[in-house]
Structure formats: C-alpha cells, structure tokens
Enzyme design. Structure first.
Site, PDB file in Angstrom:
ATOM      1  N   GLY A  72       2.751   1.969  10.563  1.00 30.48           N
ATOM      2  CA  GLY A  72       3.666   3.109  10.418  1.00 30.48           C
ATOM      3  C   GLY A  72       4.394   3.477  11.691  1.00 30.48           C
ATOM      4  CB  SER A  95       5.655  -1.994  11.570  1.00 29.59           C
ATOM      5  OG  SER A  95       5.212  -0.675  11.841  1.00 29.59           O
ATOM      6  CG  HIS A 151      -5.596   1.694   5.140  1.00 28.28           C
ATOM      7  ND1 HIS A 151      -5.109   2.628   6.017  1.00 28.28           N
ATOM      8  CD2 HIS A 151      -4.592   0.805   4.923  1.00 28.28           C
ATOM      9  CE1 HIS A 151      -3.851   2.318   6.312  1.00 28.28           C
ATOM     10  NE2 HIS A 151      -3.520   1.213   5.660  1.00 28.28           N
ATOM     11  CG  ASN A 204      -1.650   1.283   1.417  1.00 30.22           C
ATOM     12  OD1 ASN A 204      -1.843   2.033   0.460  1.00 30.22           O
ATOM     13  ND2 ASN A 204      -2.080   1.564   2.652  1.00 30.22           N
ATOM     14  CE  LYS A 213       0.811   3.504   4.834  1.00 31.49           C
ATOM     15  NZ  LYS A 213       0.455   3.500   6.223  1.00 31.49           N
ATOM     16  CD  GLU A 236      -3.294  -2.845   7.206  1.00 33.33           C
ATOM     17  OE1 GLU A 236      -2.160  -3.051   6.772  1.00 33.33           O
ATOM     18  OE2 GLU A 236      -3.955  -1.834   6.946  1.00 33.33           O
ATOM     19  CD  GLU A 253      -2.617   5.341   6.767  1.00 32.62           C
ATOM     20  OE1 GLU A 253      -2.644   5.490   5.531  1.00 32.62           O
ATOM     21  OE2 GLU A 253      -1.670   4.806   7.367  1.00 32.62           O
TER      22      GLU A 253
HETATM   23  C1  PEP Z   1      -0.474  -0.029   5.745  1.00 30.83           C
HETATM   24  O1  PEP Z   1      -0.406   1.060   5.195  1.00 30.83           O
HETATM   25  O2  PEP Z   1      -1.451  -0.746   5.530  1.00 30.83           O
HETATM   26  C2  PEP Z   1       0.619  -0.453   6.630  1.00 30.83           C
HETATM   27  C3  PEP Z   1       0.533  -1.608   7.227  1.00 30.83           C
HETATM   28  O3  PEP Z   1       1.671   0.418   6.779  1.00 30.83           O
HETATM   29  P1  PEP Z   1       3.130   0.084   7.433  1.00 30.83           P
HETATM   30  O4  PEP Z   1       3.594  -1.222   6.837  1.00 30.83           O
HETATM   31  O5  PEP Z   1       3.992   1.243   7.044  1.00 30.83           O
HETATM   32  O6  PEP Z   1       2.924  -0.036   8.909  1.00 30.83           O
END
Ligand code: PEP
Length: 254
Positions: A177, A217, A99, A13, A15, A171, A101
C-alpha cells in the site's frame, strides 16, 4: 530430477473495500476481460459479507474466491469470528492467513497462523499464507531471520502432504500500500531464500513445488518484470485488484 511446473496465480486482496453491490458490479465488469484466460489461476478475496455473492457471480470469469482470514475453532463463543466451514459454505475455496495487516493491527502471531493453517486444511480450504519483513527489520539486516521464524513457527508440525494445497505470499510490509515495490531482483532473492528454507524444513520436493506469490504495490506496469523471475509464481495484489481493468491487466501480464 525434473522441476515441477508451477501454475501462476494472480490473487486480489480487497481488504475492507467493496459492499455486496460493488462486488456484483466488479464481477459483471471483469468477466469479459478475463474470460479467455488459461495461463494462470485467478483468485479474489472480498470481505466476508460479499463471499457468497462473489462465489455465485465468479463462475463465468473462472475466478476462485478466497476469504481474508478465518478463526481456527470449528464453532463456539468467539464473537465476531468466522470459521472455515462457514467460509466453505459461502462458496470460497481459499483463505488468506497471516496477512501483515492482521499481524500488525490485530495481534496475529506465528502461533495463530499455525492454528489457522491447520483449521483451513482440515476443512479443505486452500491457505494462502502471508509472510514478510518490516522496513525496520530489513534495514537492520534481519530479513532472512524474520522469514525463517515465520516459516519455522507458522508451518510447525506440518507434513509434506499438508503442503500440497498451501500457497505462500511473500509480502514485504514496507511495500504494501506504499507504492514502493521491491525490485524484481529483491523479490527474487527473498523468494529463493524461502524456497531454500522450505527445503531444509520440509523437503526438496515441497520447496520446488510450492507456489510463492509476491505482494506489495503490484500494478499493471510492474507485474511483468516480477513474473520473469525464476522463483516468483504470481502476485497477491491489494489496491490494483479493486478495479476490473487493472486486475485484468495484471492477469494479462504476458
Ligand atoms: C496486499 O494487500 O496484500 C497488498 C499487497 O496490497 P497492495 O498491492 O495495495 O500493496
């Protein structure tokens, strides 16, 4: 009863990162690094503007292209929004939905997630539906309650057949992040819970067949432990999917 084989997926992803030019350079660099990959599906979700170019360039690498969101209406006066058919025409085969976010910063709800899943299915876009608890919810002992709500409302009214193209991404919001990954055991526990709830909500067949990705992460140095867990079928990767080398290293987790 035989347990269906769930083909692993590594999805990136991006973003709000990467212009069209940066997208071109990513696909040029990643293709030789992943061209012999047969053990998993690979997906990249660039920003809307780069979808078309990404789908033109991704075939040598075998990477499928996903949107990061969609609107549930076919068309209309919805300034700034993008429909499923527009995404399909740009060459994408998948779309992220819900998601964290989008949920935290843009008012996404379980009800809008449900409408978006239906719109994606109607246009034959494969939904990657994201669920997960915040740190506050986890610390209050409410992880299962939150996942249960997101599953019950997000997937409300969907039939067993509707589930066959659906991918779920667990997630935990506190791991996105932040550099703070759930341990493989913590992730496995949540994935097993999701599967058991799907058995109650839909069927044992769906619970066994649906692919559940872990996100939060994920990096080249922690993917292997996660992929060893029985109920983890892949990863949704944010930051570490932006560089061709780290994306490819995650893909080569074996
Ligand atoms: C994501 O954007 O879905 C995500 C898991 O980000 P990151 O791997 O940077 O934590």
């Amino acid at each position: 009863m035989t347990v269906p084989l769930r083909r692993p997926i590594i999805a990136g992803n991006w973003k709000m990162y990467k212009t069209i030019l940066e997208t071109e350079s990513f696909f040029a660099d990643v293709a030789p690094l992943v061209k012999d990959v047969h053990h998993c599906d690979m997906i990249i979700a660039p920003p809307f503007l780069a979808l078309r170019r990404a789908s033109e360039l991704s075939s040598p690498s075998g990477i499928a292209i996903s949107a990061q969101d969609l609107h549930w209406e076919k068309d209309g006066a919805f300034t700034g929004e993008v429909s499923a058919s527009m995404i399909r025409e740009a060459g994408a085969t998948h779309t992220l939905i819900g998601h964290s976010e989008r949920r935290q910063l843009f008012g996404e709800t379980d009800a809008s997630v449900n409408k978006k899943i239906r719109a994606a299915l109607a246009s034959r876009l494969l939904p990657i539906v994201c669920i997960g608890e915040t740190l506050e919810e986890r610390e209050a002992g409410r992880m299962e309650q939150v996942l249960d709500r997101q599953l019950t409302l997000g997937f409300a009214g969907l039939t067993e057949a509707d589930f066959s193209p659906i991918i779920i991404a667990y997630e935990p919001v506190w791991a996105i992040g932040t550099g703070r990954t759930a341990t493989p055991e913590m992730a496995q526990q949540a994935h097993a819970f999701i599967r058991s709830r799907l058995q109650g909500l839909v069927s044992r067949g769906v619970a066994q067949a649906v692919r559940i990705l872990y996100g939060g992460s994920v990096k080249p140095d922690n993917i292997r432990g996660l992929m060893h867990q029985a109920d983890i079928d892949g990863a949704l990767v944010g930051g570490a999917s932006l560089q061709p080398k780290s994306f490819a290293d995650i893909v080569h987790y074996q």
